[in-house]
Each structure stands twice: as structure tokens, then as C-alpha cells.
Design a protein around this motif. Structure first.
Motif, PDB file in Angstrom:
ATOM      1  N   PRO A  20      -8.251   0.802   3.824  1.00 51.17           N
ATOM      2  CA  PRO A  20      -7.904  -0.012   4.202  1.00 51.17           C
ATOM      3  C   PRO A  20      -8.522  -1.104   5.490  1.00 51.17           C
ATOM      4  CG  PRO A  20      -7.224   2.341   5.859  1.00 51.17           C
ATOM      5  CD  PRO A  20      -7.970   2.395   4.801  1.00 51.17           C
ATOM      6  N   GLU A  32       0.986  -0.971  -0.054  1.00 52.37           N
ATOM      7  CA  GLU A  32      -0.361   0.209  -0.002  1.00 52.37           C
ATOM      8  C   GLU A  32       0.388   1.784   0.034  1.00 52.37           C
ATOM      9  OE1 GLU A  32      -1.771  -0.272   3.214  1.00 52.37           O
ATOM     10  OE2 GLU A  32      -0.911  -0.645   4.939  1.00 52.37           O
ATOM     11  N   ASP A  61      -0.704   2.338  -4.750  1.00 58.62           N
ATOM     12  CA  ASP A  61      -1.191   1.821  -4.830  1.00 58.62           C
ATOM     13  C   ASP A  61      -2.263   1.811  -3.693  1.00 58.62           C
ATOM     14  OD1 ASP A  61       1.180   0.096  -5.158  1.00 58.62           O
ATOM     15  OD2 ASP A  61       1.844  -0.471  -3.520  1.00 58.62           O
ATOM     16  N   PRO A 100      -5.116   1.696  -0.810  1.00 57.44           N
ATOM     17  CA  PRO A 100      -5.680   1.566  -0.207  1.00 57.44           C
ATOM     18  C   PRO A 100      -5.891   0.110   0.332  1.00 57.44           C
ATOM     19  CG  PRO A 100      -6.553   3.404   0.205  1.00 57.44           C
ATOM     20  CD  PRO A 100      -6.299   2.734  -1.303  1.00 57.44           C
ATOM     21  N   LEU A 101      -4.730  -1.444   1.268  1.00 58.70           N
ATOM     22  CA  LEU A 101      -4.951  -2.828   1.247  1.00 58.70           C
ATOM     23  C   LEU A 101      -5.949  -3.129   1.594  1.00 58.70           C
ATOM     24  CD1 LEU A 101      -3.103  -5.352   1.918  1.00 58.70           C
ATOM     25  CD2 LEU A 101      -3.147  -5.192   4.022  1.00 58.70           C
TER      26      LEU A 101
END
Length: 461
Positions: A187, A166, A172, A174-175
Motif C-alpha cells: 500500500p 482498500e 480490494d 492494497p492501495l
């Protein structure tokens, strides 16, 4: 009109046939074992109590070893995330299934993934009526056509790639935590992941206890960044890394307890291992390879020899310690033999069934192991001997310059598991046997393009 009636009749007959096949599959699998594979991320050979760690408490995994089989010479098929997972799922080296590349792993901006032509464990088991669940880190492609639900899994709950992916400056997102193809949370709160994964696995076992099921539980941790829940944070003598491993141990204990409580222990093979060795450059946030050399990212023993436990009460002999060669590559053919699943014969496999080892009826069918880094063969193990054609450290300051060896370096891993004493000069006949093994292996290769690089390229011959 006549054609319409005929079409409806044919459709009805087809539906009846499919239902009958499903019923037949269900019936034939009532006596076949359930399968649970628990695949941790960056757990080192020396990180568990049963493998000698002095300060990480792993009572559940220690009990699993005491009630089952502990492997001392078990290997992942690669020393980094994506290729090692592809190998486990397909029983094929990454050089065969396309999950090799200069980038080494998939990233959130990667367009590729595990191709539909590959047959995963889940897809093989669906053909014989199994219910299938994937929980945790997938890392074989995050686009819809590459997700677990496109590779034989009925359900998926987890994150699609590594928990450190992330990086804002790389673009990237948000995870994400996903359920099937839907993002639930981004995330994700990583402190809750191990508990939520465990709850999903436990509820699935209870829901599917009357069916045959396959669960692939691919833990996010102890890959960095490290997160433990409030019940475990600050509790281990080994610091945060120990907290994380001890929560994984708790998770395994909950799963084994559930199998016992539901009367499924003697019907279920549980296999626990790691995707590669410890990430040593993370220092205290990384694990330990014990007396093995190096760690994650290289083809020395510490990069690819990993802890492995098999638990199946009544079938796997309690307290057994297996010193024979075995690998994550062997899980697909093992599961296929146990369940009666048929694998397509239009491709080469690199795995061997471990059924004789697990059942105590014979030795390992594996006498060798190939160690790849990207698309090049770096080392080969044959019996107790390991030849290094190319050596290079793992990451950062430990990543020494790549060196090619002619003749190869040679180590006797029984005498020298830390790979410190080169005995090549005194053993030309052993090197000759390994060279022939390499020639035979390379003759069987027809590598597909890399799925990890932005631009596919043909592997070196």
C-alpha cells in the motif's frame, strides 16, 4: 524486390511527413498557453480563506484569487468522484459519456472505465503538439485500456481510484501508487502523497519549460481517510481536515512559484477547483459548503457548487470576481479554443468556452446547468433560478426519502443560495421556460450503457 523498395520509400516518406507535422505542431504552439488544472477531491465551497473559512489558512490560494479570478457560481458536473472527472475530461455530461450508474463510482472490482471513443483534454492537446502529464487520483478505470496513458497522457503518477478503496472484505488490493502502468508501491504511504505529487509536477514544469504542456493534477485529498505529512499534521486550527487543506495550499504555492521562477507565469493558465462538495457525514473529517445546502452526493447547491480560481498573469484580470455561471464541463472547450485544438464534431458537448470571461472580453456563454444523479435529471438552473424535479439528501441519515415534485420546487439562488424558500407558486412562467429547456435537452440525448455497473443497463428516458 521492386515492391520492397517502393515500400521502404513510402515508409520513409511517411516518417518524414509525421516528423514534419510534429515540428509544425511544436512551432505553432510556441505562443499557446500551458495549461495546469488542479482538481481537489471533496473540497467544499466554504473551505478556503478566500471563500470565507475562518480557521483554515490558505495564503497561496488566497493570493491566487487576488492575482486572478474567483468564481462564485462554478459547478462540477456531478456530485461524486467518477462521473465528475469524466465530465471534466470530455466536456460531456456523464449521461453522454457512459460514466453513470447505480454504483455511482468505479471500484477496484469494476470492469469498466472511460471508453476509448471519448476525447479527453489530453488527447485533444496531443494533436497540437502538447506534452501531457496526469498526477494524482484518476478514477476513470484502472485496467490498462482505461488508464491515463491510454487517454492521451504521456506520463501518469498517482493512485487509480479513491484512497478509501482498500476494503479487505470486499477483496480490494492494497492501495497502489502507479507510474504509468506500473505499481510502484502498495500500500502507498498516504502521508507522503501531496509532497510526492508536488515534486512530480514541479520537476515536470522544469523539464518541459521549453515545450507546451498540459498538467492535470488531481489531488487525492481532502477525501477521507485524511493524511497530512509531518510538516503539516497538527498545525491547523481546523484539526486534521485543516492540516490536509493547508498542505494542498502549500502544494499550489510551490507550483505557482515554480512557474514564476521558470518565466512561465504569463504563458500558463492555472485553474483550481473541486470534483464535488464536502462529505458532510464524515463530520469533522469532512469539509464545509458554507451557506449552501447539503454536500457531496446530492444535487442541492452544496453538492455541486464548488470553489474555482483562474490564474494567468497578464491575461486574467487580477482581483476579479466572476458571478456568472461556469462549470468543469467548460474546461475542454476553453482549452481547445486557447490552443487551437480541434474537437470531433460527431458528438454533443455540454461545455462552453470560458475564454471571453477569462480575457475580460465578454460574458459567460452558459446560462443554464443540468444536475443529474445517476441517470435521472434532478434539477436545472436557468439564470438565477433553480428548479428541483427530484430531491434527495446525500448520504446516511441525511439521505431523506426521494421525492418527486410536480410542479418542481423553485428557488432564486441570488436571493436564497441556501435553497430554503420555494417560490414556484408565484413563478409559473419561469417553470415553463425551464420545462422547455429540459425538453430540448432530453431530445438531444442518446445515452450509452453505464460503465459503472457490473451489468450495463440502458438509462431511463
Amino acid at each position: 524486390m521492386g515492391d520492397s523498395i517502393i515500400s521502404h520509400v513510402m515508409l520513409a516518406l511517411l516518417a518524414t511527413t509525421v516528423m514534419q507535422q510534429q515540428t509544425d505542431n511544436s512551432a505553432t504552439n510556441q505562443d499557446e498557453p500551458n495549461v495546469v488544472i488542479i482538481f481537489t477531491d471533496d473540497l467544499g465551497y466554504g473551505d478556503l480563506g478566500c471563500y470565507g473559512h475562518p480557521t483554515i489558512a490558505t495564503p497561496n490560494l488566497d493570493q491566487m484569487a487576488a492575482q486572478g479570478m474567483k468564481f462564485t457560481d462554478f459547478y462540477s458536473a456531478c456530485s461524486v468522484c467518477t462521473p465528475s472527472r469524466a465530465a471534466l475530461m470530455t466536456g460531456r455530461l456523464p449521461i453522454r459519456n457512459g460514466m453513470w450508474g447505480n454504483r455511482r463510482v468505479l471500484f477496484p472490482n469494476s470492469p469498466g472505465g472511460l471508453q476509448q471513443s471519448e476525447v479527453t483534454i489530453a488527447r485533444a492537446l496531443k494533436q497540437v503538439g502538447y506534452e501531457t502529464l496526469c498526477v494524482g487520483k484518476w478514477h476513470l478505470g484502472h485496467h490498462p485500456e482505461y488508464l491515463p496513458t491510454s487517454h492521451g497522457f504521456d506520463q501518469y503518477f498517482g493512485i487509480p481510484y479513491s484512497n478509501d478503496m482498500e476494503v479487505e472484505k470486499r477483496g480490494d488490493p492494497p492501495l497502489p501508487l502507479m507510474e504509468n502502468e506500473t505499481v510502484l508501491e502498495a500500500p502507498v504511504d498516504q502521508t507522503t502523497l501531496t509532497k510526492r505529487y508536488t515534486e512530480k509536477v514541479v520537476s515536470y514544469i522544469k523539464e518541459k519549460k521549453d515545450d507546451s504542456f498540459f498538467i492535470y493534477y488531481a489531488q487525492t485529498f481532502p477525501h477521507v481517510p485524511l493524511y497530512a505529512s509531518k510538516d503539516f499534521k497538527g498545525k491547523s486550527r481546523r484539526g486534521l481536515y485543516g492540516d490536509v487543506v493547508e498542505e494542498i495550499d502549500w502544494s499550489v504555492g510551490k507550483i505557482l512559484d515554480t512557474l514564476r521562477q521558470e518565466g512561465l507565469a504569463e504563458k500558463t493558465l492555472v485553474f483550481f477547483t473541486s470534483d464535488n462538495g464536502p462529505w458532510l457525514i464524515k463530520m469533522l473529517e469532512g469539509g464545509s459548503a458554507g451557506l449552501l445546502r447539503e454536500g457531496k452526493g446530492c444535487t442541492y447547491e452544496g453538492g455541486m457548487r464548488v470553489p474555482a480560481l483562474a490564474w494567468w498573469p497578464g491575461t486574467v484580470k487580477a482581483g476579479s470576481v466572476n458571478h456568472e455561471l461556469a462549470s468543469t464541463l467548460d474546461l475542454l472547450p476553453t482549452v481547445a479554443e486557447l490552443t487551437g485544438a480541434k474537437l470531433p464534431q460527431d458528438r454533443s458537448y455540454d461545455g462552453f468556452s470560458m475564454v471571453p470571461m477569462l480575457e475580460g472580453t465578454g460574458p459567460s456563454k452558459r446560462d443554464h446547468m443540468f444536475f443529474y444523479r445517476r441517470n435521472e435529471l434532478y434539477a436545472v438552473r436557468l439564470g438565477d433560478h433553480k428548479a428541483h424535479y427530484i430531491t434527495q439528501g446525500a448520504y446516511g441519515k441525511t439521505a431523506r426519502k426521494l421525492e418527486r415534485h410536480d410542479p418542481p420546487q423553485l428557488y432564486h439562488l441570488g436571493h436564497d443560495p441556501s435553497e430554503q424558500h420555494d417560490i414556484s407558486a408565484k413563478n409559473p412562467e419561469i417553470l415553463s421556460r425551464i420545462d422547455q429547456l429540459v425538453k430540448d435537452h432530453q431530445a438531444s440525448l442518446d445515452p450509452p450503457p453505464s460503465q459503472l455497473d457490473r451489468k450495463a443497463e440502458k438509462p431511463k428516458s
